[in-house]
Design an enzyme around this catalytic site. Structure first.
Site, short mmCIF file in Angstrom:
data_model
loop_
_atom_site.label_atom_id
_atom_site.label_comp_id
_atom_site.label_asym_id
_atom_site.label_seq_id
_atom_site.Cartn_x
_atom_site.Cartn_y
_atom_site.Cartn_z
N TYR A 1 0.83 -1.20 0.00
CA TYR A 1 0.00 0.00 0.00
C TYR A 1 0.86 1.25 0.00
O TYR A 1 2.07 1.18 0.20
CB TYR A 1 -0.97 -0.01 1.19
CG TYR A 1 -0.35 0.35 2.53
CD1 TYR A 1 0.49 -0.52 3.19
CD2 TYR A 1 -0.59 1.59 3.12
CE1 TYR A 1 1.06 -0.19 4.41
CE2 TYR A 1 -0.03 1.93 4.34
CZ TYR A 1 0.79 1.03 4.98
OH TYR A 1 1.35 1.37 6.19
N LYS B 1 6.47 -1.99 1.90
CA LYS B 1 5.29 -1.40 2.56
C LYS B 1 4.09 -2.33 2.39
O LYS B 1 3.19 -2.08 1.58
CB LYS B 1 5.02 -0.01 1.99
CG LYS B 1 4.11 0.85 2.88
CD LYS B 1 4.19 2.30 2.50
CE LYS B 1 3.18 3.17 3.19
NZ LYS B 1 3.26 3.21 4.65
N GLU C 1 11.89 2.56 14.29
CA GLU C 1 10.98 3.61 13.82
C GLU C 1 9.73 3.57 14.69
O GLU C 1 9.66 2.80 15.65
CB GLU C 1 10.64 3.40 12.34
CG GLU C 1 9.95 2.08 12.05
CD GLU C 1 9.65 1.85 10.57
OE1 GLU C 1 9.50 2.83 9.82
OE2 GLU C 1 9.54 0.68 10.19
N LEU D 1 10.89 1.44 7.28
CA LEU D 1 10.32 1.85 6.01
C LEU D 1 11.04 3.13 5.59
O LEU D 1 11.25 4.03 6.42
CB LEU D 1 8.82 2.13 6.15
CG LEU D 1 8.18 2.52 4.82
CD1 LEU D 1 7.99 1.30 3.94
CD2 LEU D 1 6.86 3.22 5.03
#
Ligand code: PDD
Length: 285
Positions: free
Chosen positions: A33, A149, A182, A207
């Site tokens: 996505y 992702k 993250e 990411l």
């Protein structure tokens, strides 16, 4: 006005926006996505988001179901049909519908494409940015390829909820060596005592955020040095400032980590300046 979604070639009201029970995105999270910010009805950083999409699809060996140009048309159409001024557009591409079997369907099936859009509340977002977020740390228990992702976001879901349950807003993942990777749906940054920015290097453990990339450009223009490296929680607790970056939050100040208040507990000057300048560097299309 009813919301409109694009589902495999058709624009349909949300209540009719349905996918098959044997969609592999639904059964195996076998889908990728992207999320783009929308401002004044225009897409922010579309080019870079579509480049990353192409990379994610390549890593997953899923074919692009439409040309990038056609995808751009669909994204704009969904934004327009939902009359989004400020908000986000979401797109998901999956390997398609097939009888449940982990191996890739053979012969290949047509990949699925879904696009939705929704408004965001700019007043609320700015109020949040003026206050800053409290975050808590959680062990990073995700798989080894979170640079792709994918919609496989269960650890992120549980991390966000753990944060809320602990009275915080967001979670920062910490790897087994004690380094922050993250946040649950954004990249994590700190500002050191000597004014340098630190954010984890773009390896397979984070990411590669588009907002992160643009923030490098903003920092450069502001003469701020960025170090791409891991940082520990101890370093983060002692940081002058911290913030997270994502397409929907842009540069969002963090004011406490695991209850350790940063600076005076208010959003820092560096994060605030980066946030203000951000859209001068992002691409609008
Ligand atoms: N999330 N890291 C993770 C785990 C993310 O889910 C995201 C984005 C980012 C930031 O990437 P970008 O700057 O390209 O938005 C980093 C999106 C917004 C989401 O899942 O809604």
């Amino acid at each position: 006005m009813s919301r409109i979604a694009y589902v495999n070639g058709r624009y349909v009201p949300m209540r009719d926006a349905k996918v098959h029970v044997e969609d592999r995105g639904y059964q195996f999270a076998d889908a990728v996505y992207e999320v783009c910010e929308v401002r004044a009805g225009r897409l922010i950083d579309e080019r870079r988001h579509l480049e990353r999409l192409k990379r994610s699809l390549g890593e997953m060996r899923i074919a692009m179901p439409v040309t990038p140009r056609a995808l751009g048309v669909v994204l704009r159409e969904v934004v327009a049909r939902n009359r989004i001024g400020y908000g986000l557009v979401y797109l998901q591409i999956g390997r398609g519908v097939a009888r449940r079997d982990p191996a890739f369907p053979f012969p290949e099936v047509t990949p699925s494409l879904v696009v939705t859009a929704r408004p965001l509340n700019i007043t609320k977002n700015e109020a949040l940015a003026a206050k800053g977020l409290a975050v808590v740390s959680v062990p990073d228990n995700r798989w080894g390829r979170v640079d792709i992702k994918t919609v496989g976001l269960l650890p992120n879901v549980l991390a966000r909820q753990a944060a809320i349950d602990r009275g915080a807003r967001d979670a920062w993942f910490v790897d087994k060596d004690g380094y922050v990777t993250e946040a649950a749906s954004s990249n994590a940054w700190i500002v050191t005592a000597d004014g340098k920015l630190v954010t984890r290097q773009a390896d397979h453990a984070i990411l590669r955020g588009i907002t992160r990339m643009v923030t490098f450009e903003v920092s450069k223009a502001q003469g701020i040095i960025v170090e791409e490296r891991g940082f520990t929680l101890e370093e983060a607790y002692a940081a002058r400032e911290a913030f997270v970056t994502s397409a929907t939050q842009i540069v969002m100040p963090v004011v406490s980590i695991d209850g350790h208040v940063l600076g005076d507990g208010k959003p820092g000057t560096v994060a605030t300046a980066l946030r203000r300048a951000f859209h001068n560097f992002a691409e609008t299309a």
